[in-house]
Design a protein around this motif. Structure first.
Motif, short mmCIF file in Angstrom:
data_model
loop_
_atom_site.label_atom_id
_atom_site.label_comp_id
_atom_site.label_asym_id
_atom_site.label_seq_id
_atom_site.Cartn_x
_atom_site.Cartn_y
_atom_site.Cartn_z
N UNK A 125 33.35 61.68 36.54
CA UNK A 125 32.70 60.63 35.99
C UNK A 125 31.59 60.86 34.80
N UNK A 126 31.44 59.99 33.90
CA UNK A 126 30.71 60.21 32.74
C UNK A 126 29.53 59.37 33.01
N UNK A 127 28.24 59.92 32.75
CA UNK A 127 26.81 59.35 32.78
C UNK A 127 26.28 59.58 31.48
N UNK A 128 25.15 58.81 31.36
CA UNK A 128 24.33 59.36 29.90
C UNK A 128 23.59 60.55 30.26
N UNK A 129 24.02 61.52 29.34
CA UNK A 129 23.45 62.97 29.44
C UNK A 129 24.15 63.89 30.43
N UNK A 130 25.31 63.44 30.81
CA UNK A 130 26.09 64.29 31.88
C UNK A 130 27.55 63.66 31.55
N UNK A 131 28.20 64.46 30.54
CA UNK A 131 29.42 64.10 30.19
C UNK A 131 30.58 65.08 31.18
N UNK A 132 31.45 64.61 31.93
CA UNK A 132 32.11 65.44 33.02
C UNK A 132 33.79 65.05 32.29
N UNK A 133 33.83 63.97 32.02
CA UNK A 133 35.40 63.64 31.45
C UNK A 133 35.63 63.27 29.98
N UNK A 134 36.33 64.29 29.21
CA UNK A 134 36.34 64.19 27.93
C UNK A 134 38.06 64.02 27.57
N UNK A 135 38.29 63.01 26.51
CA UNK A 135 39.88 62.93 26.15
C UNK A 135 40.78 62.84 27.43
N UNK A 136 40.02 62.37 28.49
CA UNK A 136 41.18 61.86 29.59
C UNK A 136 40.72 60.68 30.49
N UNK A 137 41.64 59.96 30.56
CA UNK A 137 41.56 58.61 31.46
C UNK A 137 41.10 58.87 32.67
N UNK A 216 38.98 58.60 48.11
CA UNK A 216 38.42 59.45 47.08
C UNK A 216 37.22 58.94 46.39
N UNK A 217 37.49 57.77 46.00
CA UNK A 217 36.11 56.98 45.21
C UNK A 217 36.14 55.55 45.27
N UNK A 218 35.36 54.80 44.50
CA UNK A 218 35.09 53.41 44.75
C UNK A 218 36.31 52.57 44.10
N UNK A 219 37.17 53.73 43.17
CA UNK A 219 38.29 52.95 42.39
C UNK A 219 39.39 53.09 43.47
N UNK A 220 39.40 53.83 44.47
CA UNK A 220 40.43 53.82 45.54
C UNK A 220 40.21 52.73 46.40
N UNK A 221 38.91 52.42 46.83
CA UNK A 221 38.65 51.50 47.78
C UNK A 221 39.22 50.11 47.33
N UNK A 222 38.86 49.98 45.84
CA UNK A 222 39.28 48.54 44.99
C UNK A 222 40.71 48.46 45.22
N UNK A 223 41.33 49.65 44.75
CA UNK A 223 42.78 49.52 44.28
C UNK A 223 43.68 49.44 45.68
#
Length: 308
Positions: A125-137, A216-223
């Motif tokens: 996940x990306x958050x202000x000041x803490x970028x973990x995912x770049x050029x990847x959806x 795995x995450x909130x997205x999988x809860x919703x999906x």
């Protein structure tokens, strides 16, 4: 003794084909070696039998419901310790499985764990000041594939007696509690916030409330939830996010009895965790929610002051 968590949940149901259809839609995989068994990704088992099957333990509730909870242990010495802790109140099978009954009348058993470790790509996940995912959806989910059974929930006629049994005799640990009303218990010092949640039954009778599946995450809860809705199953409550345990959730009515829950991002605790104690009222059950009224009655635990 080291109880690793829930290895299997055994159900007796009034409509086996309907229950199996639900489990397939839920994202579990049918066991090719046992047509009564469905598996999570780590091979936690959901076992389904006809409610009138002769070899099922007695039911604590009417209709479709849980008939047995199977707990996993790490090694044979753990089984020996459990047998000693339960004194003469056990039956031991040829394979070493220990069977007994808890104070609710619920059948419980203990065996060498059959769950498997599953490697997975962690959600970044990306958050202000803490970028973990770049050029990847970020990942998108069209349905859920539950990783494990996170916890089970029951209403009990006498909460204190049940807590004394699981904590005093089996070494479970209190993670949090609703004063005089409910308790969150974990089976090991380190790991999930809780494996067993017990609340005082409103009508003084034991009953099965729900079983939760970790994704795995909130997205999988919703999906996963959207897929279940598309298959015609009825939402009970959610999506939402609990204050106690921090988990994102979505509950659905289940033909196996009670509710099934998708859950993600629950608190992971250690021996350093300090349990809290809270009063009951509607404002603590969930931080945010859909499809849930302000009075959840006896079907869901609620409380009064938000944890800090």
């Amino acid at each position: 003794m080291r109880i690793t968590g829930i290895d299997a949940v055994v159900f007796g149901v009034t409509d086996v084909p309907l229950a199996k259809r639900f489990l397939g839609d839920w994202g579990l995989v049918a066991d090719q070696d046992d047509d009564a068994c469905f598996l999570t990704r780590d091979h936690t088992q959901i076992v389904v039998h006809d409610s009138v099957a002769d070899d099922l333990p007695p039911a604590i509730d009417v209709g479709s419901t849980v008939r047995e909870v199977v707990w996993g242990v790490a090694c044979p010495s753990d089984l020996e310790e459990i047998a000693a802790a339960l004194a003469g109140d056990v039956q031991v099978s040829d394979d070493g499985t220990i069977r007994t009954t808890d104070p609710m009348g619920l059948a419980i058993s203990f065996r060498l764990t059959q769950r498997r470790s599953v490697e997975d790509v962690r959600t970044q996940t990306n958050a202000p000041g803490a970028t973990a995912r770049v050029d990847t959806r970020a990942p998108f989910y069209t349905r859920a594939a539950p990783y494990e059974v996170s916890h089970v929930v029951f209403g009990a006629a006498d909460l204190s007696v049940l807590e004394d049994f699981y904590v005093g005799r089996l070494g479970f640990i209190v993670s949090d509690r609703y004063r005089g009303r409910a308790v969150f218990l974990r089976s090991a010092p380190n790991g999930n916030h809780h494996h067993l949640f017990v609340l005082n039954s409103a009508d003084s009778r034991p009953h099965f409330n729900h079983v939760a599946f970790k994704v795995r995450d909130i997205h999988e809860v919703i999906g996963g939830g959207q897929h279940i809705v598309s298959r015609g199953w009825e939402s009970q409550a959610g999506p939402g996010r609990h204050y106690l345990s921090s988990a994102c959730f979505w509950y659905f009515h289940s033909p196996l009895g009670g509710a099934f829950e998708y859950a993600a991002d629950e608190d992971i605790v250690s021996e350093a965790w300090q349990p809290g104690e809270y009063e009951m009222s509607p404002d603590i059950f969930t931080e945010w929610k859909f499809n849930l009224g302000t009075d959840v009655g006896s079907s869901m635990p609620i409380a009064a002051s938000r944890p800090t």
